[in-house]
Design a protein around this motif. Structure first.
Motif, PDB file in Angstrom:
ATOM      1  N   ILE A 228       0.850  -1.192   0.000  1.00  0.00           N
ATOM      2  CA  ILE A 228       0.000   0.000   0.000  1.00  0.00           C
ATOM      3  C   ILE A 228       0.885   1.240   0.000  1.00  0.00           C
ATOM      4  CG2 ILE A 228      -1.932  -1.123   1.162  1.00  0.00           C
ATOM      5  CD1 ILE A 228      -1.074   0.282   3.738  1.00  0.00           C
ATOM      6  N   GLY A 229       0.295   2.365  -0.394  1.00  0.00           N
ATOM      7  CA  GLY A 229       1.027   3.621  -0.420  1.00  0.00           C
ATOM      8  C   GLY A 229       1.027   4.303   0.939  1.00  0.00           C
ATOM      9  N   PRO A 230       1.784   5.386   1.068  1.00  0.00           N
ATOM     10  CA  PRO A 230       2.430   6.076  -0.043  1.00  0.00           C
ATOM     11  C   PRO A 230       3.942   5.853  -0.189  1.00  0.00           C
ATOM     12  CG  PRO A 230       2.239   7.578   1.808  1.00  0.00           C
ATOM     13  CD  PRO A 230       1.636   6.259   2.252  1.00  0.00           C
ATOM     14  N   SER A 231       4.579   5.037   0.641  1.00  0.00           N
ATOM     15  CA  SER A 231       6.037   4.931   0.557  1.00  0.00           C
ATOM     16  C   SER A 231       6.491   3.518   0.868  1.00  0.00           C
ATOM     17  CB  SER A 231       6.698   5.914   1.542  1.00  0.00           C
ATOM     18  OG  SER A 231       8.089   5.699   1.617  1.00  0.00           O
ATOM     19  N   SER A 232       7.417   3.006   0.063  1.00  0.00           N
ATOM     20  CA  SER A 232       7.970   1.680   0.335  1.00  0.00           C
ATOM     21  C   SER A 232       8.851   1.688   1.579  1.00  0.00           C
ATOM     22  CB  SER A 232       8.765   1.181  -0.872  1.00  0.00           C
ATOM     23  OG  SER A 232       9.691   2.152  -1.316  1.00  0.00           O
ATOM     24  N   SER A 233       9.625   2.745   1.770  1.00  0.00           N
ATOM     25  CA  SER A 233      10.535   2.788   2.915  1.00  0.00           C
ATOM     26  C   SER A 233       9.866   3.318   4.176  1.00  0.00           C
ATOM     27  CB  SER A 233      11.762   3.653   2.588  1.00  0.00           C
ATOM     28  OG  SER A 233      11.371   4.963   2.214  1.00  0.00           O
ATOM     29  N   HIS A 234       8.849   4.170   4.029  1.00  0.00           N
ATOM     30  CA  HIS A 234       8.220   4.804   5.185  1.00  0.00           C
ATOM     31  C   HIS A 234       6.865   4.209   5.560  1.00  0.00           C
ATOM     32  CE1 HIS A 234      11.352   7.650   4.283  1.00  0.00           C
ATOM     33  NE2 HIS A 234      11.038   8.397   5.323  1.00  0.00           N
TER      34      HIS A 234
ATOM     35  N   PRO B  61      10.569  -0.259  -8.557  1.00  0.00           N
ATOM     36  CA  PRO B  61      11.052  -0.982  -7.372  1.00  0.00           C
ATOM     37  C   PRO B  61      10.829  -0.191  -6.079  1.00  0.00           C
ATOM     38  CG  PRO B  61      12.878   0.129  -8.434  1.00  0.00           C
ATOM     39  CD  PRO B  61      11.660   0.440  -9.262  1.00  0.00           C
ATOM     40  N   THR B  62      10.271   1.026  -6.179  1.00  0.00           N
ATOM     41  CA  THR B  62       9.880   1.790  -4.997  1.00  0.00           C
ATOM     42  C   THR B  62       8.449   2.272  -5.215  1.00  0.00           C
ATOM     43  OG1 THR B  62      10.513   3.998  -5.813  1.00  0.00           O
ATOM     44  CG2 THR B  62      12.260   2.644  -4.809  1.00  0.00           C
ATOM     45  N   ASN B  63       7.810   2.730  -4.150  1.00  0.00           N
ATOM     46  CA  ASN B  63       6.464   3.290  -4.327  1.00  0.00           C
ATOM     47  C   ASN B  63       6.510   4.577  -5.141  1.00  0.00           C
ATOM     48  OD1 ASN B  63       5.891   1.213  -2.519  1.00  0.00           O
ATOM     49  ND2 ASN B  63       4.290   2.392  -1.512  1.00  0.00           N
ATOM     50  N   GLY B  64       7.566   5.346  -4.960  1.00  0.00           N
ATOM     51  CA  GLY B  64       7.678   6.601  -5.688  1.00  0.00           C
ATOM     52  C   GLY B  64       7.761   6.414  -7.192  1.00  0.00           C
TER      53      GLY B  64
END
Length: 298
Positions: free
Chosen positions: A12-18, A283-286
């Motif tokens: 889910i969004g909005p961030s893969s790392s956060h 490979p990232t959400n961004g």
């Protein structure tokens, strides 16, 4: 080797790392607590970038959902806000095996002072017993792309390896293998994936990833309104979609029309990501809109 299913994570969004990483970390901590029967309270501390941008990236929401036992690839994004709102209102947190008192306003700490010693995306989980004694502690780094690693091992973190037919560490390696074997890139990747899991699982997994991407495009093109956050940004994809549909049967086919459609698909995914919807980390959400947009147009 990094598998397709590590590179393209459903979440889910909005961030893969956060968002994705902290949710997985919280889930793993909640699972580990099953071995600690005396837990009475949990305290979560977000450090570094997770503290500074955690509100905008819904890190606190992700942590709550993870502690409740939800994972990014299975949680219903349409129910996520309601689940978190219930925790905030009741000051009660339902772990997979018990319910605890939990007030997100005080038990999730945004520490913008302490500099994390290893990685800028660090989250700390501490569990206490009724006497206030610490019974469990984990410090996890969210290192990007939804990958997480224990802080103690973050410096030497490596992707798990497996015996695969083709060792690829660079694009140069990949191109050399295509020249040497005559195989396509897809055939090379599939051969490596077969070393990790049966082919029917590979096919089913890829089908699920593509279905998620296409579903995200469809949803994003039809949703309207304002995206979450203080900036009150309005969704654009639905209006763009209506305009492009209206131009289909007119004699106004511009040379750049291809890019208009590709851009629409990417915008639809990016707006779903910003809204906390179901997306594929790619490979990232961004960057999650690029691959679905190209696949959809193709």
């Amino acid at each position: 080797m990094i598998s397709l299913f590590e590179l393209f994570k459903i979440g889910i969004g909005p961030s893969s790392s956060h968002t994705v990483g902290p949710m997985r970390a919280a889930h793993d901590f909640a699972v580990a607590l099953r071995a600690c029967p005396d837990v009475a309270r949990i305290e979560v501390t977000l450090l570094g970038s997770l503290a500074w941008t955690g509100v905008g990236h819904a890190t606190d929401k992700a942590v709550i959902l993870g502690l409740m036992g939800y994972l990014p690839d299975t949680v219903d994004p349409d129910m996520a806000d309601e689940l978190v709102a219930l925790v905030r209102a009741a000051h009660r947190l339902s772990l997979p095996d018990r319910t605890l008192s939990f007030d997100p306003a005080g038990d999730i700490i945004f520490d913008r002072v302490t500099v994390p010693p290893v990685h800028p995306n660090t989250v700390q989980f501490i569990a206490y017993d009724a006497a206030g004694e610490q019974v469990a502690c984990q410090r996890i780094c969210s290192i990007g792309g939804g990958f997480i690693v224990a802080e103690a091992h973050a410096h030497d973190a490596v992707v798990a390896t497996a015996d695969v037919p083709f060792e690829i560490t660079s694009a140069r390696d990949l191109l050399e293998i295509t020249r040497r074997t005559g195989l396509t890139i897809a055939e090379i990747v599939l051969a490596n994936e077969r070393a990790l899991r049966p082919e029917h699982e590979i096919t089913a997994g890829i089908d699920r990833i593509i279905a998620t991407m296409m579903g995200c495009v469809d949803r994003g093109m039809h949703q309207q309104g304002v995206l979450p956050g203080r900036l009150a940004v309005r969704r654009r994809a639905a209006a763009i979609y209506d305009r492009l549909k209206g131009d289909r049967f007119r004699n106004v086919r511009a040379a750049h029309e291809v890019m208009d459609w590709v851009s629409l698909y990417a915008i639809a995914v990016n707006e779903e990501n910003a809204a906390g919807g179901r997306i594929v980390t790619a490979p990232t959400n961004g960057a999650a809109g690029v691959v679905p947009a190209v696949l959809r147009y193709y």
